[in-house]
Motif scaffolding. Structure first.
Motif, PDB file in Angstrom:
ATOM      1  N   VAL A  63      39.942   4.105  23.842  1.00  0.00           N
ATOM      2  CA  VAL A  63      39.314   5.321  23.351  1.00  0.00           C
ATOM      3  C   VAL A  63      38.154   5.759  24.422  1.00  0.00           C
ATOM      4  CG1 VAL A  63      38.080   6.279  21.337  1.00  0.00           C
ATOM      5  CG2 VAL A  63      40.024   4.787  20.991  1.00  0.00           C
ATOM      6  N   SER A  64      37.461   4.784  24.543  1.00  0.00           N
ATOM      7  CA  SER A  64      36.218   5.033  25.792  1.00  0.00           C
ATOM      8  C   SER A  64      35.787   3.550  26.503  1.00  0.00           C
ATOM      9  CB  SER A  64      35.199   5.746  24.837  1.00  0.00           C
ATOM     10  OG  SER A  64      34.236   4.527  24.212  1.00  0.00           O
ATOM     11  N   ILE A  65      35.059   4.210  27.665  1.00  0.00           N
ATOM     12  CA  ILE A  65      34.675   3.017  28.381  1.00  0.00           C
ATOM     13  C   ILE A  65      33.220   3.245  28.793  1.00  0.00           C
ATOM     14  CG2 ILE A  65      35.012   1.669  30.662  1.00  0.00           C
ATOM     15  CD1 ILE A  65      37.809   2.710  30.636  1.00  0.00           C
ATOM     16  N   SER A  66      32.466   2.208  28.769  1.00  0.00           N
ATOM     17  CA  SER A  66      30.985   2.345  29.175  1.00  0.00           C
ATOM     18  C   SER A  66      30.658   1.018  29.879  1.00  0.00           C
ATOM     19  CB  SER A  66      30.032   2.677  27.923  1.00  0.00           C
ATOM     20  OG  SER A  66      28.799   2.658  28.440  1.00  0.00           O
ATOM     21  N   GLY A  67      30.606   0.900  31.115  1.00  0.00           N
ATOM     22  CA  GLY A  67      30.374  -0.174  31.772  1.00  0.00           C
ATOM     23  C   GLY A  67      31.421  -1.436  31.442  1.00  0.00           C
ATOM     24  N   ASP A  68      30.902  -2.459  30.972  1.00  0.00           N
ATOM     25  CA  ASP A  68      31.922  -3.580  30.824  1.00  0.00           C
ATOM     26  C   ASP A  68      32.140  -3.615  29.142  1.00  0.00           C
ATOM     27  OD1 ASP A  68      29.590  -4.176  29.409  1.00  0.00           O
ATOM     28  OD2 ASP A  68      29.228  -6.298  30.187  1.00  0.00           O
ATOM     29  N   THR A  69      32.001  -2.427  28.443  1.00  0.00           N
ATOM     30  CA  THR A  69      32.311  -2.314  27.082  1.00  0.00           C
ATOM     31  C   THR A  69      33.398  -1.144  26.738  1.00  0.00           C
ATOM     32  OG1 THR A  69      30.002  -2.969  26.528  1.00  0.00           O
ATOM     33  CG2 THR A  69      31.471  -2.077  24.944  1.00  0.00           C
ATOM     34  N   LEU A  70      34.389  -1.609  26.215  1.00  0.00           N
ATOM     35  CA  LEU A  70      35.482  -0.574  25.870  1.00  0.00           C
ATOM     36  C   LEU A  70      35.268  -0.325  24.385  1.00  0.00           C
ATOM     37  CD1 LEU A  70      38.809  -2.547  27.512  1.00  0.00           C
ATOM     38  CD2 LEU A  70      36.854  -0.677  28.608  1.00  0.00           C
ATOM     39  N   LYS A  71      36.047   0.652  23.838  1.00  0.00           N
ATOM     40  CA  LYS A  71      36.249   0.983  22.590  1.00  0.00           C
ATOM     41  C   LYS A  71      37.745   1.274  22.454  1.00  0.00           C
ATOM     42  CE  LYS A  71      33.408   3.743  20.022  1.00  0.00           C
ATOM     43  NZ  LYS A  71      32.938   4.993  19.572  1.00  0.00           N
ATOM     44  N   ILE A  72      38.515   0.349  21.764  1.00  0.00           N
ATOM     45  CA  ILE A  72      39.930   0.584  21.670  1.00  0.00           C
ATOM     46  C   ILE A  72      40.136   0.609  20.256  1.00  0.00           C
ATOM     47  CG2 ILE A  72      40.340  -1.199  23.540  1.00  0.00           C
ATOM     48  CD1 ILE A  72      41.304  -3.078  21.407  1.00  0.00           C
ATOM     49  N   PHE A  73      41.568   1.335  20.059  1.00  0.00           N
ATOM     50  CA  PHE A  73      42.222   1.708  18.792  1.00  0.00           C
ATOM     51  C   PHE A  73      43.631   0.956  18.713  1.00  0.00           C
ATOM     52  CE2 PHE A  73      45.150   3.864  16.182  1.00  0.00           C
ATOM     53  CZ  PHE A  73      44.641   3.863  15.041  1.00  0.00           C
ATOM     54  N   GLN A  74      44.020   0.188  17.499  1.00  0.00           N
ATOM     55  CA  GLN A  74      45.185  -0.443  17.497  1.00  0.00           C
ATOM     56  C   GLN A  74      45.673  -0.161  16.190  1.00  0.00           C
ATOM     57  OE1 GLN A  74      44.389  -4.459  18.925  1.00  0.00           O
ATOM     58  NE2 GLN A  74      45.136  -3.994  20.849  1.00  0.00           N
ATOM     59  N   ARG A  75      47.049   0.070  16.237  1.00  0.00           N
ATOM     60  CA  ARG A  75      47.537   0.253  14.811  1.00  0.00           C
ATOM     61  C   ARG A  75      48.902  -0.326  14.917  1.00  0.00           C
ATOM     62  NH1 ARG A  75      51.598   3.629  13.465  1.00  0.00           N
ATOM     63  NH2 ARG A  75      51.403   4.907  15.321  1.00  0.00           N
ATOM     64  N   SER A  84      54.702  -7.907   4.150  1.00  0.00           N
ATOM     65  CA  SER A  84      53.965  -6.725   5.116  1.00  0.00           C
ATOM     66  C   SER A  84      52.890  -6.222   4.950  1.00  0.00           C
ATOM     67  CB  SER A  84      55.307  -5.579   5.453  1.00  0.00           C
ATOM     68  OG  SER A  84      55.174  -4.806   6.658  1.00  0.00           O
ATOM     69  N   PHE A  85      52.118  -6.002   5.879  1.00  0.00           N
ATOM     70  CA  PHE A  85      50.836  -5.583   5.923  1.00  0.00           C
ATOM     71  C   PHE A  85      50.439  -4.634   6.970  1.00  0.00           C
ATOM     72  CE2 PHE A  85      49.980  -9.397   3.459  1.00  0.00           C
ATOM     73  CZ  PHE A  85      49.421  -9.016   2.290  1.00  0.00           C
ATOM     74  N   PRO A  86      50.317  -3.142   6.779  1.00  0.00           N
ATOM     75  CA  PRO A  86      49.904  -2.412   7.920  1.00  0.00           C
ATOM     76  C   PRO A  86      48.443  -2.728   8.295  1.00  0.00           C
ATOM     77  CG  PRO A  86      50.009  -1.287   5.898  1.00  0.00           C
ATOM     78  CD  PRO A  86      50.514  -2.467   5.648  1.00  0.00           C
ATOM     79  N   PHE A  87      48.029  -2.419   9.510  1.00  0.00           N
ATOM     80  CA  PHE A  87      46.574  -2.637   9.901  1.00  0.00           C
ATOM     81  C   PHE A  87      46.358  -1.530  10.884  1.00  0.00           C
ATOM     82  CE2 PHE A  87      49.107  -5.119  12.557  1.00  0.00           C
ATOM     83  CZ  PHE A  87      48.559  -5.012  13.863  1.00  0.00           C
ATOM     84  N   GLU A  88      45.069  -1.333  10.912  1.00  0.00           N
ATOM     85  CA  GLU A  88      44.488  -0.231  12.034  1.00  0.00           C
ATOM     86  C   GLU A  88      43.119  -0.652  12.177  1.00  0.00           C
ATOM     87  OE1 GLU A  88      43.230   4.152  10.969  1.00  0.00           O
ATOM     88  OE2 GLU A  88      45.336   3.685  11.079  1.00  0.00           O
ATOM     89  N   SER A  89      42.596  -0.704  13.358  1.00  0.00           N
ATOM     90  CA  SER A  89      41.108  -0.865  13.772  1.00  0.00           C
ATOM     91  C   SER A  89      40.864  -0.395  15.047  1.00  0.00           C
ATOM     92  CB  SER A  89      40.863  -2.592  13.752  1.00  0.00           C
ATOM     93  OG  SER A  89      41.560  -3.000  15.019  1.00  0.00           O
ATOM     94  N   THR A  90      39.500   0.380  14.991  1.00  0.00           N
ATOM     95  CA  THR A  90      38.844   0.541  16.211  1.00  0.00           C
ATOM     96  C   THR A  90      37.663  -0.456  16.509  1.00  0.00           C
ATOM     97  OG1 THR A  90      39.092   2.898  15.784  1.00  0.00           O
ATOM     98  CG2 THR A  90      37.233   2.326  17.181  1.00  0.00           C
ATOM     99  N   ARG A  91      37.766  -1.100  17.689  1.00  0.00           N
ATOM    100  CA  ARG A  91      37.110  -2.127  18.040  1.00  0.00           C
ATOM    101  C   ARG A  91      36.252  -1.987  19.359  1.00  0.00           C
ATOM    102  NH1 ARG A  91      40.522  -6.819  18.812  1.00  0.00           N
ATOM    103  NH2 ARG A  91      42.174  -5.359  19.325  1.00  0.00           N
ATOM    104  N   GLU A  92      34.954  -2.734  19.332  1.00  0.00           N
ATOM    105  CA  GLU A  92      34.177  -2.523  20.464  1.00  0.00           C
ATOM    106  C   GLU A  92      34.434  -3.780  21.244  1.00  0.00           C
ATOM    107  OE1 GLU A  92      30.078  -0.896  21.035  1.00  0.00           O
ATOM    108  OE2 GLU A  92      29.879  -3.096  20.745  1.00  0.00           O
TER     109      GLU A  92
END
Length: 184
Positions: A63-75, A84-92
């Motif tokens: 989703v974004s990059i700032s130096g050595d830090t990423l923000k990612i989205f996974q589903r 069965s369990f659906p999941f989603e997360s936005t992680r730094e």
């Protein structure tokens, strides 16, 4: 195809320990991969293509990059037998190249997710040490839940290891040999 590239021991050498302590689910994984830390790193941080080689992911993007830090989205959806369990997360994600990956959930369908992945050189192999501490949004049945989580985590690391090995083999086969480089 991926199964054919796997280590003949399959996934039995992937050590997964799941502990449920109150609301917290603590997962520890240790496995070795026949690749350098750099080769392992490239796959573990390939968030844009991770859904192509981790079967329970439907979407993975930076989703974004700032130096050595990423923000990612996974589903995705974790499935084991009829469960069965659906999941989603936005992680730094904070990266210390070829050494450590820190992960902190910002939002998603868990109340907490903190994790680290460490890479250790074992002379021709890389040991991956993964630790995560989560609090799920939903109740986890004690015995079935631990088995489910262990299965999902083992499968994810099995698929990532297969991708590391596949890429290493593809890279090795695309490099010219000494004799072909000299026209012999």
């Amino acid at each position: 195809m991926a199964a054919a590239l796997a280590d003949p021991r399959q996934d039995k050498d992937i050590k997964v320990k799941v502990q449920v302590a109150g609301e917290n689910v603590i997962v520890d994984v240790i496995l070795s991969v026949p690749a350098t830390r750099q080769e392992v790193w490239v796959v573990l941080t390939d968030f844009e293509h991770m859904a192509d080689f981790v079967s329970n992911l439907k979407e993975s993007k930076v989703v974004s990059i700032s130096g050595d830090t990423l923000k990612i989205f996974q589903r995705g959806s974790a499935t084991y037998g009829p469960i069965s369990f659906p999941f989603e997360s936005t992680r730094e994600i904070r990266l210390i190249p070829f050494d450590k990956i820190w992960s902190h959930m910002i939002s998603g369908n868990m109340r907490k997710m903190e994790g680290t992945t460490q890479l250790i050189d074992e002379g021709g192999q890389t040991q991956i040490i993964y630790h995560t501490d989560t609090i799920q949004e939903y109740w986890i049945p004690p015995i079935v839940g631990k088995t489910f989580i262990e299965h999902e985590i083992r499968e994810q690391f099995y698929e990532m290891r297969n991708e590391i090995v596949r890429r290493k083999r593809a890279s090795a086969s695309s490099k010219p040999t000494r004799s072909s480089a000299r026209g012999i």
